[in-house]
Motif scaffolding. Structure first.
Motif, PDB file in Angstrom:
ATOM      1  N   MET A   1       0.826  -1.204   0.000  1.00 20.30           N
ATOM      2  CA  MET A   1       0.000   0.000   0.000  1.00 20.30           C
ATOM      3  C   MET A   1       0.860   1.254   0.000  1.00 20.30           C
ATOM      4  N   ARG A   2       0.724   2.023  -0.999  1.00 18.30           N
ATOM      5  CA  ARG A   2       1.568   3.221  -1.056  1.00 18.30           C
ATOM      6  C   ARG A   2       1.051   4.279  -0.092  1.00 18.30           C
ATOM      7  N   PRO A   3       1.952   5.011   0.466  1.00 15.06           N
ATOM      8  CA  PRO A   3       1.581   5.950   1.530  1.00 15.06           C
ATOM      9  C   PRO A   3       0.560   7.005   1.069  1.00 15.06           C
ATOM     10  N   ASN A   4       0.726   7.523  -0.128  1.00 17.49           N
ATOM     11  CA  ASN A   4      -0.124   8.656  -0.528  1.00 17.49           C
ATOM     12  C   ASN A   4      -0.362   8.667  -2.034  1.00 17.49           C
ATOM     13  N   LEU A   5      -0.747   7.516  -2.553  1.00 15.08           N
ATOM     14  CA  LEU A   5      -0.991   7.428  -3.994  1.00 15.08           C
ATOM     15  C   LEU A   5      -2.071   8.423  -4.406  1.00 15.08           C
ATOM     16  N   ARG A   6      -3.061   8.510  -3.580  1.00 13.94           N
ATOM     17  CA  ARG A   6      -4.159   9.426  -3.878  1.00 13.94           C
ATOM     18  C   ARG A   6      -3.670  10.857  -4.098  1.00 13.94           C
ATOM     19  N   GLU A   7      -2.775  11.298  -3.225  1.00 12.02           N
ATOM     20  CA  GLU A   7      -2.214  12.650  -3.363  1.00 12.02           C
ATOM     21  C   GLU A   7      -1.420  12.771  -4.661  1.00 12.02           C
ATOM     22  N   ALA A   8      -0.620  11.733  -4.924  1.00  9.80           N
ATOM     23  CA  ALA A   8       0.224  11.767  -6.128  1.00  9.80           C
ATOM     24  C   ALA A   8      -0.639  11.840  -7.382  1.00  9.80           C
ATOM     25  N   LEU A   9      -1.744  11.121  -7.378  1.00  9.31           N
ATOM     26  CA  LEU A   9      -2.642  11.146  -8.534  1.00  9.31           C
ATOM     27  C   LEU A   9      -3.218  12.553  -8.737  1.00  9.31           C
ATOM     28  N   LEU A  10      -3.639  13.175  -7.649  1.00 13.28           N
ATOM     29  CA  LEU A  10      -4.193  14.526  -7.750  1.00 13.28           C
ATOM     30  C   LEU A  10      -3.139  15.504  -8.257  1.00 13.28           C
ATOM     31  N   ARG A  11      -1.927  15.366  -7.712  1.00 13.05           N
ATOM     32  CA  ARG A  11      -0.854  16.283  -8.112  1.00 13.05           C
ATOM     33  C   ARG A  11      -0.556  16.136  -9.599  1.00 13.05           C
ATOM     34  N   ASN A  12      -0.402  14.879 -10.031  1.00 13.30           N
ATOM     35  CA  ASN A  12      -0.056  14.653 -11.434  1.00 13.30           C
ATOM     36  C   ASN A  12      -1.204  15.026 -12.373  1.00 13.30           C
ATOM     37  N   ALA A  24      -7.067  16.009 -23.726  1.00 13.88           N
ATOM     38  CA  ALA A  24      -5.887  15.347 -24.289  1.00 13.88           C
ATOM     39  C   ALA A  24      -5.192  14.437 -23.277  1.00 13.88           C
ATOM     40  N   VAL A  25      -5.550  14.553 -22.022  1.00 15.00           N
ATOM     41  CA  VAL A  25      -4.899  13.744 -20.989  1.00 15.00           C
ATOM     42  C   VAL A  25      -5.803  12.570 -20.617  1.00 15.00           C
ATOM     43  N   SER A  26      -5.299  11.369 -20.761  1.00 16.48           N
ATOM     44  CA  SER A  26      -6.083  10.187 -20.415  1.00 16.48           C
ATOM     45  C   SER A  26      -5.787   9.755 -18.986  1.00 16.48           C
ATOM     46  N   LEU A  27      -6.710   8.991 -18.432  1.00 19.73           N
ATOM     47  CA  LEU A  27      -6.493   8.485 -17.077  1.00 19.73           C
ATOM     48  C   LEU A  27      -5.234   7.634 -17.020  1.00 19.73           C
ATOM     49  N   ARG A  28      -4.944   6.963 -18.122  1.00 20.01           N
ATOM     50  CA  ARG A  28      -3.721   6.160 -18.155  1.00 20.01           C
ATOM     51  C   ARG A  28      -2.472   7.023 -18.107  1.00 20.01           C
ATOM     52  N   ASP A  29      -2.536   8.215 -18.708  1.00 17.08           N
ATOM     53  CA  ASP A  29      -1.405   9.146 -18.608  1.00 17.08           C
ATOM     54  C   ASP A  29      -1.151   9.518 -17.146  1.00 17.08           C
ATOM     55  N   ILE A  30      -2.228   9.835 -16.450  1.00 15.14           N
ATOM     56  CA  ILE A  30      -2.098  10.239 -15.048  1.00 15.14           C
ATOM     57  C   ILE A  30      -1.572   9.079 -14.214  1.00 15.14           C
ATOM     58  N   ALA A  31      -2.125   7.889 -14.469  1.00 16.71           N
ATOM     59  CA  ALA A  31      -1.684   6.711 -13.728  1.00 16.71           C
ATOM     60  C   ALA A  31      -0.200   6.441 -13.980  1.00 16.71           C
ATOM     61  N   ALA A  36       1.312   4.142 -11.249  1.00 18.03           N
ATOM     62  CA  ALA A  36       0.210   3.336 -10.734  1.00 18.03           C
ATOM     63  C   ALA A  36      -0.632   2.788 -11.882  1.00 18.03           C
ATOM     64  N   ASN A  37      -1.678   2.105 -11.529  1.00 19.78           N
ATOM     65  CA  ASN A  37      -2.555   1.474 -12.515  1.00 19.78           C
ATOM     66  C   ASN A  37      -3.810   2.319 -12.746  1.00 19.78           C
ATOM     67  N   VAL A  38      -4.413   2.142 -13.926  1.00 21.44           N
ATOM     68  CA  VAL A  38      -5.627   2.889 -14.254  1.00 21.44           C
ATOM     69  C   VAL A  38      -6.707   2.679 -13.198  1.00 21.44           C
ATOM     70  N   GLY A  39      -6.822   1.456 -12.755  1.00 24.19           N
ATOM     71  CA  GLY A  39      -7.882   1.123 -11.815  1.00 24.19           C
ATOM     72  C   GLY A  39      -7.833   1.959 -10.556  1.00 24.19           C
ATOM     73  N   SER A  40      -6.635   2.368 -10.139  1.00 25.02           N
ATOM     74  CA  SER A  40      -6.516   3.163  -8.908  1.00 25.02           C
ATOM     75  C   SER A  40      -7.285   4.471  -9.030  1.00 25.02           C
TER      76      SER A  40
END
Lengths: 225, 225
Positions: A1-12, A24-31, A36-40
């Motif tokens: 379990m990553r400490p703050n994946l949620r934060e990293a996703l928001l930041r990115n 132009a930005v896909s969820l896979r780009d952010i993941a 991380a994985n798209v599912g996250s």
DNA sequence: GGTCAATTTGTACAACTGTACAAATTGACC
DNA sequence: GGTCAATTTGTACAGTTGTACAAATTGACC
């Protein structure tokens, strides 16, 4: 379990949206940017639109709070011209400078707002209108008191130009560098803030009854050949 | 064989791109708006990027020609202040008003430029830099002569703000209507031009040696508490 | 009316999109 | 060390994307 994946996703998400827009930005780009994985993303946010909403809610509240705070300080200044200058800084600075340090930044978020506003994204439009108009109205009221005799149309249009200038300074800073032949750094944000505040100071100040008169007179003189 | 499908495709491309950006508009959207098939787009333009290039080339040349023409007229004005006003109108008016009547419009094309510039589309970026920077440089030179003693940084930044204001006036006119409580029409383009010219007139004029000094002095007075 | 090049249509393709969901992994708590 | 909920992964799905290309249509010219 990553400490703050949620934060990293928001930041990115902010970083990528501010760079290329929402479509132009896909969820896979952010993941991928977050390792991380798209599912996250669907797990944490449900959908792309809800992710965007979360990004906005993350930044709008502290940014507008900071603006209102600085506005309050500015309103305590007695001299109308110095107060005008301070009000403009109160509006501009929080958009350029990170409000909660290290959270993706005020400038990056503002740039994202600029891009999404241009894209006309319906999700974004509703959020923006809700969150920012009230603050903008408070500023216009404060500005009106600094330029006695100004018409509402002049105040509103100039505040529109202020926001447009603010946005474009962040969207296309390289144009400044290019047009100056490399002698001016468009990415120098402190300089951008100073220039923007001084330019809009002059544009608002010209609305004062006497000054506004002379500009209008000049216009008609020119138009009547 | 339709008389002018190619023209219709170009026109609808501008309309759709200006409304939702480059990425969000599919070739099928453009085809459908034109009552045609997707294949007609690849036949006439080869690819989406080449279609965009064609759209730019269609409008850029006449718009900048009109700007240079009006700039030439403005430069014949002796009085520095009236000349400044005329130069600003020469820059702004062709962007708001259709240059070749009925071709999709100056304002619509300008709005498209604004949106694509925000999206950071690489195809568009290269074209814009090539086509517009030369004209912008000519205007900055002309403006410089109206405000003796102005620093290049001030001129370039203000021209950046002018373009940003211009763009945002077209991107989000409804904000003006909304913020004014409906008393100001953000979609009134003549009013927008007038306001924009007057506001930037004041901002450029403040760069003159004396005026610039007082603004700077005021800033420091404020900052030093 | 037949010819032929220009244009338009229809369709197929691989790549990518957002979303859904089962399976695997994690780590705190007993 | 076993339990269990929270998290992360992997994969599948239907829909859309830009592009390519064969087939059909058009209309001017002989």
């Amino acid at each position: 379990m990553r400490p703050n994946l949620r934060e990293a996703l928001l930041r990115n998400a902010v970083t990528l949206f501010s760079r290329s827009g929402y479509n132009a930005v896909s969820l896979r780009d952010i993941a991928k940017a977050s390792g991380a994985n798209v599912g996250s993303l669907t797990y944490h946010f449900g959908s792309k639109a809800k992710l965007l909403r979360e990004v906005y809610e993350r930044h709008t509240v502290p940014m507008n709070a900071r603006r209102r705070e600085l506005l309050g300080e500015a309103l305590r200044i007695g001299d109308a011209d110095q107060r005008l200058m301070a009000i403009l800084r109160a509006y501009v600075v929080p958009a350029f400078v990170s409000s909660s340090e290290g959270d993706g930044g005020g400038a990056e978020f503002t740039r994202m707002r600029a891009v999404l506003s241009a894209e006309g994204n319906p999700d974004a439009q509703a959020i923006i209108a809700d969150a920012f108009d009230e603050t903008s109205r408070a500023f216009i009221k404060a500005l009106a008191d600094c330029v006695p005799g100004a018409l509402l149309s002049g105040l509103v249009w100039r505040s529109q130009f202020l926001l447009g200038s603010l946005y474009y300074a962040l969207i296309n800073p390289d144009r400044v560098t290019r047009l100056s032949g490399g002698t001016v750094d468009g990415n120098d944000r402190e300089a951008a803030v100073d220039q923007l505040v001084e330019a809009s100071y002059a544009s608002f100040r010209s609305l004062r009854a006497e000054a506004g008169q002379s500009a209008a007179a000049l216009k008609y003189a020119t138009e009547e050949k």
